[in-house]
Design an enzyme around this catalytic site. Structure first.
Site, mmCIF file in Angstrom:
data_model
loop_
_atom_site.group_PDB
_atom_site.id
_atom_site.type_symbol
_atom_site.label_atom_id
_atom_site.label_comp_id
_atom_site.label_asym_id
_atom_site.label_seq_id
_atom_site.Cartn_x
_atom_site.Cartn_y
_atom_site.Cartn_z
ATOM 1 N N GLY A 46 18.586 -45.381 18.130
ATOM 2 C CA GLY A 46 18.072 -45.971 16.886
ATOM 3 C C GLY A 46 17.043 -47.067 17.051
ATOM 4 N N GLU A 101 18.024 -54.038 18.623
ATOM 5 C CA GLU A 101 18.920 -53.073 17.960
ATOM 6 C C GLU A 101 18.341 -52.690 16.596
ATOM 7 O OE1 GLU A 101 20.885 -50.806 17.911
ATOM 8 O OE2 GLU A 101 22.996 -51.332 17.760
ATOM 9 N N ASP A 105 25.919 -53.444 11.646
ATOM 10 C CA ASP A 105 26.707 -52.986 10.497
ATOM 11 C C ASP A 105 28.088 -53.655 10.606
ATOM 12 O OD1 ASP A 105 27.176 -51.294 8.284
ATOM 13 O OD2 ASP A 105 27.900 -49.669 9.539
ATOM 14 N N LYS A 133 23.350 -55.664 7.840
ATOM 15 C CA LYS A 133 24.152 -55.326 6.650
ATOM 16 C C LYS A 133 25.388 -56.222 6.655
ATOM 17 C CE LYS A 133 24.100 -50.442 6.331
ATOM 18 N NZ LYS A 133 24.871 -49.184 6.393
ATOM 19 N N PHE A 154 23.986 -46.779 3.008
ATOM 20 C CA PHE A 154 23.593 -46.045 4.207
ATOM 21 C C PHE A 154 22.089 -45.791 4.146
ATOM 22 C CE2 PHE A 154 23.201 -42.702 7.324
ATOM 23 C CZ PHE A 154 24.035 -43.186 8.319
ATOM 24 N N ASP A 161 19.139 -42.559 11.876
ATOM 25 C CA ASP A 161 19.267 -41.133 11.617
ATOM 26 C C ASP A 161 20.189 -40.794 10.461
ATOM 27 O OD1 ASP A 161 21.495 -42.008 13.379
ATOM 28 O OD2 ASP A 161 22.112 -39.919 13.170
HETATM 29 P P1 IMP Z 1 28.159 -51.137 14.026
HETATM 30 O O1 IMP Z 1 28.806 -50.968 15.367
HETATM 31 O O2 IMP Z 1 29.088 -50.783 12.892
HETATM 32 O O3 IMP Z 1 27.503 -52.491 13.831
HETATM 33 O O4 IMP Z 1 27.060 -50.011 13.876
HETATM 34 C C1 IMP Z 1 25.955 -49.980 14.595
HETATM 35 C C2 IMP Z 1 25.396 -48.577 14.699
HETATM 36 O O5 IMP Z 1 25.827 -47.696 13.645
HETATM 37 C C3 IMP Z 1 23.902 -48.665 14.583
HETATM 38 O O6 IMP Z 1 23.297 -48.884 15.828
HETATM 39 C C4 IMP Z 1 23.540 -47.352 13.947
HETATM 40 O O7 IMP Z 1 23.318 -46.358 14.938
HETATM 41 C C5 IMP Z 1 24.741 -46.945 13.142
HETATM 42 N N1 IMP Z 1 24.530 -47.267 11.716
HETATM 43 C C6 IMP Z 1 25.125 -48.242 11.009
HETATM 44 N N2 IMP Z 1 24.697 -48.261 9.733
HETATM 45 C C7 IMP Z 1 23.800 -47.249 9.643
HETATM 46 C C8 IMP Z 1 22.985 -46.748 8.559
HETATM 47 O O8 IMP Z 1 22.989 -47.235 7.410
HETATM 48 N N3 IMP Z 1 22.179 -45.703 8.865
HETATM 49 C C9 IMP Z 1 22.116 -45.144 10.108
HETATM 50 N N4 IMP Z 1 22.850 -45.578 11.141
HETATM 51 C C10 IMP Z 1 23.689 -46.621 10.901
HETATM 52 MG MG MG Z 2 23.360 -43.402 14.350
#
Ligand code: IMP
Ligand code: MG
Length: 192
Positions: A46, A101, A105, A133, A154, A161
């Site tokens: 990403g 990054e 999220d 987010k 999302f 992606d």
């Molecule tokens: P986290 O571990 O929940 O902080 O998520 C991080 C990863 O989840 C990111 O590097 C993204 O690949 C994926 N991700 C989180 N939110 C989204 C979104 O809204 N769209 C696409 N990918 C997301």
């Molecule tokens: Mg992803």
């Protein structure tokens, strides 16, 4: 293959706004790391578009490396378990490391990667994320450079992606999940 226009809800960040903000971040980073060499680490996949645009605005000497992680869980929801699927090529000991990054999220990915990198004793370790987010945060993570705060929706495009597609779009869009028809991909192991 469904046309993404059918489930694109709105363009949240335009190409112009992205490029303007990325240039600002590049200038800010260049000022902060003045007289230092910077080692940029991009989390595949990403963060790739963001890294390549950001580094064009970084004026201090810099190097890049890549790592990949995979989070267990269902689509669009990580569970907190993160596994390193591609390790760095170069040693980061005693270097100024900036992690690049796409989005923070829940925070689990960055938290795990930071923990992993700390064990290798970089001189400094900071985080630069294009999107944040905050409403979804489950673990506290430090964010030193942030492109945009976004609502709890999302998003896809510009590296992010929709079931692996549309990373090439030059803007960030929100998705209307009611209008989206998934192609039937497995849900066990979601690569970032
Ligand atoms: P986290 O571990 O929940 O902080 O998520 C991080 C990863 O989840 C990111 O590097 C993204 O690949 C994926 N991700 C989180 N939110 C989204 C979104 O809204 N769209 C696409 N990918 C997301
Ligand atoms: Mg992803």
């Amino acid at each position: 293959m469904q046309d993404y226009h059918e489930y694109l809800d709105e363009i949240l960040v335009t190409e112009e706004a992205l490029q303007k903000r990325i240039a600002e971040l590049g200038r800010e980073i260049s000022r902060d790391y003045q007289d230092k060499c910077l080692h940029l680490i991009c989390i595949l996949r990403g963060g790739v578009l963001f890294l390549t645009d950001l580094m064009r605005h970084i004026t201090v000497p810099n190097t890049i490396d890549f790592m990949a992680v995979s989070s267990y869980g269902t689509h669009r929801q990580s569970t907190g378990q993160v596994r390193i699927t591609l390790d760095l090529k170069d040693d980061i000991h005693d270097r100024h490391v900036l992690l690049v990054e796409d989005i923070v999220d829940s925070g689990y990915t960055i938290a795990s990667v930071l923990e992993f990198l700390e064990t290798r004793h970089p001189k400094t370790l900071k985080v630069c994320t294009l999107l944040d987010k905050p409403q979804r945060r489950e673990v506290k993570v430090p964010i030193h450079y942030r492109g945009f705060l976004i609502p709890n929706k999302f998003v896809f495009g510009y590296g992010l992606d929709m079931d692996e597609y549309h990373r090439n779009l030059p803007f960030i869009a929100t998705v209307n999940l009611d209008h989206y028809r998934p192609a039937g991909k497995g849900e066990e192991d979601q690569s970032d």
